[in-house]
Design a protein around this motif. Structure first.
Motif, PDB file in Angstrom:
ATOM      1  N   ALA A  44       0.830  -1.201   0.000  1.00  0.00           N
ATOM      2  CA  ALA A  44       0.000   0.000   0.000  1.00  0.00           C
ATOM      3  C   ALA A  44       0.867   1.254   0.000  1.00  0.00           C
ATOM      4  N   VAL A  45       1.950   1.229   0.781  1.00  0.00           N
ATOM      5  CA  VAL A  45       2.874   2.365   0.813  1.00  0.00           C
ATOM      6  C   VAL A  45       3.579   2.513  -0.531  1.00  0.00           C
ATOM      7  N   PHE A  46       4.045   1.403  -1.090  1.00  0.00           N
ATOM      8  CA  PHE A  46       4.726   1.451  -2.386  1.00  0.00           C
ATOM      9  C   PHE A  46       3.793   1.972  -3.477  1.00  0.00           C
ATOM     10  N   SER A  47       2.537   1.534  -3.439  1.00  0.00           N
ATOM     11  CA  SER A  47       1.569   1.993  -4.431  1.00  0.00           C
ATOM     12  C   SER A  47       1.303   3.482  -4.293  1.00  0.00           C
ATOM     13  N   ALA A  48       1.261   3.990  -3.068  1.00  0.00           N
ATOM     14  CA  ALA A  48       0.978   5.403  -2.827  1.00  0.00           C
ATOM     15  C   ALA A  48       2.075   6.312  -3.375  1.00  0.00           C
ATOM     16  N   VAL A  49       3.324   5.803  -3.395  1.00  0.00           N
ATOM     17  CA  VAL A  49       4.435   6.629  -3.892  1.00  0.00           C
ATOM     18  C   VAL A  49       4.815   6.272  -5.327  1.00  0.00           C
ATOM     19  N   GLY A  50       3.991   5.439  -5.964  1.00  0.00           N
ATOM     20  CA  GLY A  50       4.203   5.139  -7.372  1.00  0.00           C
ATOM     21  C   GLY A  50       5.185   4.038  -7.669  1.00  0.00           C
ATOM     22  N   LEU A  51       5.539   3.248  -6.665  1.00  0.00           N
ATOM     23  CA  LEU A  51       6.445   2.128  -6.886  1.00  0.00           C
ATOM     24  C   LEU A  51       5.642   0.856  -7.138  1.00  0.00           C
ATOM     25  N   GLY A  52       6.274  -0.128  -7.757  1.00  0.00           N
ATOM     26  CA  GLY A  52       5.585  -1.366  -8.100  1.00  0.00           C
ATOM     27  C   GLY A  52       5.287  -2.232  -6.894  1.00  0.00           C
ATOM     28  N   GLU A  53       4.196  -2.945  -6.976  1.00  0.00           N
ATOM     29  CA  GLU A  53       3.817  -3.885  -5.922  1.00  0.00           C
ATOM     30  C   GLU A  53       4.312  -5.281  -6.287  1.00  0.00           C
ATOM     31  N   GLN A  54       4.509  -6.108  -5.258  1.00  0.00           N
ATOM     32  CA  GLN A  54       4.870  -7.494  -5.493  1.00  0.00           C
ATOM     33  C   GLN A  54       4.513  -8.342  -4.282  1.00  0.00           C
ATOM     34  N   ASP A  55       4.497  -9.642  -4.495  1.00  0.00           N
ATOM     35  CA  ASP A  55       4.226 -10.582  -3.407  1.00  0.00           C
ATOM     36  C   ASP A  55       5.553 -10.906  -2.737  1.00  0.00           C
ATOM     37  N   TRP A  56       5.873 -10.184  -1.669  1.00  0.00           N
ATOM     38  CA  TRP A  56       7.176 -10.300  -1.020  1.00  0.00           C
ATOM     39  C   TRP A  56       7.433 -11.698  -0.479  1.00  0.00           C
ATOM     40  N   LEU A  57       6.396 -12.365  -0.004  1.00  0.00           N
ATOM     41  CA  LEU A  57       6.568 -13.705   0.564  1.00  0.00           C
ATOM     42  C   LEU A  57       6.772 -14.756  -0.524  1.00  0.00           C
ATOM     43  N   TYR A  58       6.603 -14.361  -1.779  1.00  0.00           N
ATOM     44  CA  TYR A  58       6.846 -15.275  -2.889  1.00  0.00           C
ATOM     45  C   TYR A  58       8.100 -14.893  -3.671  1.00  0.00           C
ATOM     46  N   SER A  59       8.286 -13.603  -3.888  1.00  0.00           N
ATOM     47  CA  SER A  59       9.427 -13.157  -4.688  1.00  0.00           C
ATOM     48  C   SER A  59      10.728 -13.112  -3.883  1.00  0.00           C
ATOM     49  N   ALA A  60      10.653 -12.817  -2.593  1.00  0.00           N
ATOM     50  CA  ALA A  60      11.856 -12.763  -1.749  1.00  0.00           C
ATOM     51  C   ALA A  60      11.540 -13.370  -0.382  1.00  0.00           C
ATOM     52  N   PRO A  61      11.182 -14.652  -0.325  1.00  0.00           N
ATOM     53  CA  PRO A  61      10.692 -15.250   0.931  1.00  0.00           C
ATOM     54  C   PRO A  61      11.745 -15.306   2.032  1.00  0.00           C
ATOM     55  N   LEU A  62      12.979 -15.698   1.685  1.00  0.00           N
ATOM     56  CA  LEU A  62      14.006 -15.812   2.721  1.00  0.00           C
ATOM     57  C   LEU A  62      14.361 -14.445   3.286  1.00  0.00           C
ATOM     58  N   LEU A  63      14.462 -13.446   2.411  1.00  0.00           N
ATOM     59  CA  LEU A  63      14.734 -12.086   2.892  1.00  0.00           C
ATOM     60  C   LEU A  63      13.585 -11.596   3.771  1.00  0.00           C
ATOM     61  N   ALA A  64      12.354 -11.956   3.411  1.00  0.00           N
ATOM     62  CA  ALA A  64      11.192 -11.522   4.190  1.00  0.00           C
ATOM     63  C   ALA A  64      11.224 -12.094   5.597  1.00  0.00           C
ATOM     64  N   VAL A  65      11.535 -13.390   5.739  1.00  0.00           N
ATOM     65  CA  VAL A  65      11.537 -13.987   7.077  1.00  0.00           C
ATOM     66  C   VAL A  65      12.747 -13.513   7.883  1.00  0.00           C
ATOM     67  N   ILE A 115       8.351 -18.418  10.901  1.00  0.00           N
ATOM     68  CA  ILE A 115       8.490 -18.872   9.514  1.00  0.00           C
ATOM     69  C   ILE A 115       7.270 -19.673   9.086  1.00  0.00           C
ATOM     70  N   TYR A 116       6.749 -20.490   9.979  1.00  0.00           N
ATOM     71  CA  TYR A 116       5.615 -21.341   9.621  1.00  0.00           C
ATOM     72  C   TYR A 116       4.390 -20.504   9.279  1.00  0.00           C
ATOM     73  N   VAL A 117       4.138 -19.447  10.030  1.00  0.00           N
ATOM     74  CA  VAL A 117       2.977 -18.597   9.757  1.00  0.00           C
ATOM     75  C   VAL A 117       3.177 -17.806   8.471  1.00  0.00           C
ATOM     76  N   LEU A 118       4.384 -17.312   8.241  1.00  0.00           N
ATOM     77  CA  LEU A 118       4.632 -16.462   7.078  1.00  0.00           C
ATOM     78  C   LEU A 118       4.670 -17.250   5.770  1.00  0.00           C
ATOM     79  N   THR A 119       5.401 -18.383   5.762  1.00  0.00           N
ATOM     80  CA  THR A 119       5.613 -19.095   4.499  1.00  0.00           C
ATOM     81  C   THR A 119       5.404 -20.592   4.586  1.00  0.00           C
ATOM     82  N   ALA A 120       5.331 -21.157   5.809  1.00  0.00           N
ATOM     83  CA  ALA A 120       5.240 -22.610   6.002  1.00  0.00           C
ATOM     84  C   ALA A 120       6.412 -23.333   5.333  1.00  0.00           C
ATOM     85  N   GLY A 121       7.552 -22.645   5.200  1.00  0.00           N
ATOM     86  CA  GLY A 121       8.721 -23.244   4.571  1.00  0.00           C
ATOM     87  C   GLY A 121       8.811 -23.014   3.086  1.00  0.00           C
TER      88      GLY A 121
END
Length: 295
Positions: free
Chosen positions: A144-165, A237-243
């Motif tokens: 939502a913040v990225f969209s408000a400032v004109g940056l692209g959105e993405q699924d962080w838990l899918y595109s960068a899961p290890l960095l996210a956890v 980790i289990y709640v965010l990505t389940a591995g």
């Protein structure tokens, strides 16, 4: 000489009796489960079937299977990256940075920063994990913040899961390191820094050559504690990505859970738990030897 024996026994009893409750609790809740896991890891124990009621002794079969399974080595690598990124570098480094930057600030600023950092730490792990999920999921706050400032959105838990956890665990656990370093920095004599400043040393050189050597034992102790805690992280980790996705964030605790309780192979899962215990013991020995050399 005759009177010395009872006196020695009394001294031993005075030393042992206060420790008896702690030893009993450690035996019941730490040593007991570890010994049971050690025994089960040499069997084909399972949750269902004949092995659930009459497990067979299989020797080192579970460990040979572990060594030959690519999933084990992948999970071990993910565990190392997750631990180094979120504990050794993230929590330890960020906690030290916050403590240093707020050291000589007014109490209102220190209090505000402390509340902001500690609030994540005092949350129950499950609640913190759901808060992170709400922040990182495709419809979450970050996008939502990225969209408000004109940056692209993405699924962080899918595109960068290890960095996210890793970022999630840093957010969750930095408060402990911050508190440890705030206490350590309060014990650094101010006259040492003042003398170095008079000699022309800048802030970075004063920190590196004066402050850091004084708090070195606190650094090592904190590193040991946050490393051992991070090795066992499961709920976050289990709640965010389940591995997932796939096995991108499957650390050894998650692999152990999947094998033992999803695939019903208790013996194999217990073998993984012993491997994880060995990794933790290795870290503990390295830190303990380093601390002993500092004495």
């Amino acid at each position: 000489m005759v009177a010395a024996v009872p006196a020695r026994r009394v001294a031993v009893a005075r030393w042992l009796l206060p420790m008896a409750p702690a030893v009993l609790l450690l035996g019941l809740f730490v040593a007991g489960p570890i010994l049971w896991s050690g025994y089960v890891s040499f069997t084909d124990a399972a949750l269902t079937g004949a092995a659930a009621t009459d497990p067979r002794f299989v020797g080192l079969e579970n460990f040979r299977r572990l060594a030959a399974d690519p999933a084990t080595w992948h999970s071990a690598w993910v565990t190392v990256v997750f631990t180094l990124g979120s504990a050794v570098i993230g929590q330890n480094g960020l906690g030290l940075l916050i403590a240093v930057l707020t050291r000589h600030r007014n109490r209102y600023l220190r209090g505000g920063v402390g509340v902001a950092v500690v609030s994540a730490w005092v949350l129950p792990e499950l609640v913190a994990a759901f808060a992170l999920y709400a922040f990182l999921n495709p419809e979450g706050t970050l996008n939502a913040v990225f969209s408000a400032v004109g940056l692209g959105e993405q699924d962080w838990l899918y595109s960068a899961p290890l960095l996210a956890v890793i970022i999630g665990n840093v957010w969750r656990g930095t408060a402990f390191s911050m508190l440890v370093y705030q206490a350590a920095l309060s014990e650094v004599p101010t006259e040492l820094s003042e003398a170095a400043e008079v000699d022309g040393a800048g802030a970075l050189r004063r920190f590196w050559h004066v402050t850091l050597p004084v708090i070195r034992r606190s650094v090592l102790t904190n590193l040991m504690l946050v490393t051992l805690q991070t090795l066992g992280v499961f709920t976050l980790i289990y709640v965010l990505t389940a591995g997932g996705p796939g096995a991108a964030t499957q650390t050894l605790p998650l692999l152990m859970y999947d094998e033992a309780f999803e695939l019903d192979e208790i013996g194999y899962g217990a073998a993984i738990s012993l491997v994880l215990l060995g990794v933790g013991a290795l870290f503990a020995v390295v830190y303990a030897r380093t601390l002993r050399e500092e004495v």
